[in-house]
Write a protein that holds these residues in place. Structure first.
Motif, PDB file in Angstrom:
ATOM      1  N   THR A 170       0.805  -1.211   0.000  1.00  0.00           N
ATOM      2  CA  THR A 170       0.000   0.000   0.000  1.00  0.00           C
ATOM      3  C   THR A 170       0.846   1.272   0.000  1.00  0.00           C
ATOM      4  O   THR A 170       1.997   1.277   0.429  1.00  0.00           O
ATOM      5  N   ASN A 171       0.213   2.340  -0.447  1.00  0.00           N
ATOM      6  CA  ASN A 171       0.777   3.679  -0.322  1.00  0.00           C
ATOM      7  C   ASN A 171       0.478   4.208   1.079  1.00  0.00           C
ATOM      8  O   ASN A 171      -0.342   3.628   1.805  1.00  0.00           O
ATOM      9  N   THR A 175      -4.100   3.290  -0.038  1.00  0.00           N
ATOM     10  CA  THR A 175      -4.463   2.723  -1.336  1.00  0.00           C
ATOM     11  C   THR A 175      -3.535   1.560  -1.671  1.00  0.00           C
ATOM     12  O   THR A 175      -2.346   1.591  -1.383  1.00  0.00           O
ATOM     13  N   TYR A 177      -1.470  -0.674  -4.178  1.00  0.00           N
ATOM     14  CA  TYR A 177      -0.873  -0.618  -5.514  1.00  0.00           C
ATOM     15  C   TYR A 177      -0.452  -1.999  -6.011  1.00  0.00           C
ATOM     16  O   TYR A 177      -0.161  -2.175  -7.202  1.00  0.00           O
ATOM     17  N   GLU A 178      -0.445  -2.985  -5.100  1.00  0.00           N
ATOM     18  CA  GLU A 178      -0.072  -4.339  -5.529  1.00  0.00           C
ATOM     19  C   GLU A 178      -0.691  -5.357  -4.579  1.00  0.00           C
ATOM     20  O   GLU A 178      -0.749  -5.143  -3.369  1.00  0.00           O
ATOM     21  N   LEU A 229      -7.380  -4.332  -9.810  1.00  0.00           N
ATOM     22  CA  LEU A 229      -6.208  -3.478  -9.595  1.00  0.00           C
ATOM     23  C   LEU A 229      -5.583  -3.086 -10.934  1.00  0.00           C
ATOM     24  O   LEU A 229      -5.239  -1.916 -11.163  1.00  0.00           O
ATOM     25  N   SER A 230      -5.459  -4.046 -11.826  1.00  0.00           N
ATOM     26  CA  SER A 230      -4.840  -3.783 -13.134  1.00  0.00           C
ATOM     27  C   SER A 230      -5.701  -2.863 -13.996  1.00  0.00           C
ATOM     28  O   SER A 230      -5.190  -2.186 -14.897  1.00  0.00           O
ATOM     29  N   LYS A 234     -10.100   1.869  -7.701  1.00  0.00           N
ATOM     30  CA  LYS A 234      -9.553   2.324  -6.427  1.00  0.00           C
ATOM     31  C   LYS A 234      -9.771   1.256  -5.364  1.00  0.00           C
ATOM     32  O   LYS A 234     -10.907   0.884  -5.067  1.00  0.00           O
TER      33      LYS A 234
END
Length: 400
Positions: A170-171, A175, A177-178, A229-230, A234
């Motif tokens: 996560t960020n 969020t 991201y992977e 995700l891809s 969100k």
């Protein structure tokens, strides 16, 4: 007037639970006894009601009879509603085809008609094999405030265990991201709890797409979440801080039961502000005779204790006769332990009889593991069940 629900919960309860061996030979894992009074499924059902979610679909498949009977009309959890409530959802034959649930996503896909009849804004996906207390409404509010398409409940796990889970990277703002499903070299220790909230229309869209992909394994962790995700949806991580235990193995089920014991238990089921409801059997108060003794143990109603019980969990109507010793064990309902038996580091399922002078299990220090006895079996007088044994039939010879 249009009738709708803000959020509908879908509870995945159809797994075989093969890692619980004899305990799930004849019933689904969520129906397994826990803590003397409960079944595993009591926890997500109670969490739903305590969180203000009153519409729950329970998806069953493997050995569903006992689970279906236990849930009934949902009255013990206040889920006997005219509009909403609890519904048992088994695989069925449609006009064009009939299929077992192929994976977690396919199970939800096959029941889209159930969800859509309530026109929900959000869908909560739950697993039926976890022990925890969680306010889903806080997670839902987090999902809404962040404008998320999918929110995943996550818990921090030890680094050495991270490769057993789906890991969220996560960020700083949460969020995702992977998403890595059981990575060999995890980049973080933030593990998915298998609890998801989706904005309903997004969920329906990706389930439809997934159903048309012949290469998909129809699983949330392997297919739906990575695809979302891809595609730039969100996705947020909702970090949970509290007790949570996946009881999918004998060791973890044993540990979770033991976590109820002690002056300050690791997991408290007595909190009146977050009640865990169950369909408890009607039984008279438990009784401890003159020769009986119990210490650091949970003893449920209907039990009769004439022997010695230490550091153990006894479900309803267990009889421990004079001279018998039960230590560090989990004994489920209606078990009879006759005179001079020795039970240690064991899990014994319902309606089992341990005849006089028998020995089941060995101290943890032996290193052999937990002895597990299935339901409706008999251990003959003088019989021996070694530590680590998984027994699903009568023990008919002494020392065997």
């Amino acid at each position: 007037m249009i009738r709708k629900k803000k959020c509908v919960a879908m509870l995945l309860a159809g797994g075989q639970g093969s890692r619980l061996y004899a305990l799930t030979n004849h019933m689904a894992k969520p129906a397994v006894s826990f803590g003397g009074k409960y079944r595993i499924i009591d926890f997500p059902l109670s969490n739903c009601v305590n969180s203000g979610i009153d519409t729950v679909g329970v998806l069953t498949q493997y050995q569903p009879l006992e689970l279906n009977d236990y849930i009934g009309n949902g009255q013990p959890w206040d889920l006997d509603r005219a509009f909403g409530g609890v519904h048992i959802l088994s695989p069925y034959q449609a006009k064009t085809s009939s299929d077992w649930y192929k994976g977690t996503a396919n199970a939800i896909y096959q029941n889209m008609h159930f969800m859509k009849q309530f026109d929900p804004d959000y869908v909560l996906i739950l697993s039926g094999d976890h022990i925890y207390k969680m306010n889903y409404s806080k997670m839902l509010n987090y999902h809404i405030l962040n404008g998320s398409d999918c929110t995943i409940a996550a818990i921090d796990v030890p680094k050495e265990e991270a490769s057993r889970f789906g890991i969220l990277n996560t960020n700083p703002d949460g969020t995702i991201y992977e998403f890595e499903e059981k990575p060999k070299h995890p980049k973080s220790t933030l593990a998915s709890m298998g609890i998801y909230i989706f904005t309903a229309q997004k969920l329906f869209k990706y389930l439809e797409q997934d159903s048309k992909n012949p290469a998909s394994s129809n699983d949330f962790g392997k297919d739906i979440l990575p695809t979302m995700l891809s595609c730039g949806e969100k996705m947020m991580a909702f970090q949970f801080e509290g007790y949570w235990k996946d009881v999918g193995t004998i060791d973890s089920l044993y540990e979770a039961n033991m976590d109820l014991l002690g002056d300050v238990p690791k997991f408290d089921v007595t909190d009146s502000s977050w009640k865990i409801q169950s369909r408890s059997p009607l039984a008279p108060p438990h009784y401890i005779g003159n020769s009986g003794k119990a210490s650091n143990s949970i003893i449920m109603s209907g039990c009769e204790i004439y022997g010695n019980v230490e550091n153990s969990v006894l479900a309803s109507s267990v009889i421990v006769k004079k001279g018998a010793t039960v230590k560090n064990s989990i004994i489920m309902s209606d078990v009879v332990i006759e005179e001079n038996c020795q039970i240690e580091y064991s899990i014994i399922d319902e309606n089992t009889v341990i005849c006089a002078n028998a020995k089941v299990g060995e101290p943890k220090e032996s290193g052999k593991g937990i002895a597990v006895l299935g339901r409706n079996i008999t251990v003959v007088s003088g019989g021996v069940v070694e530590g680590g044994s998984m027994v699903d039939k009568d023990v008919v010879k002494e020392g065997k």
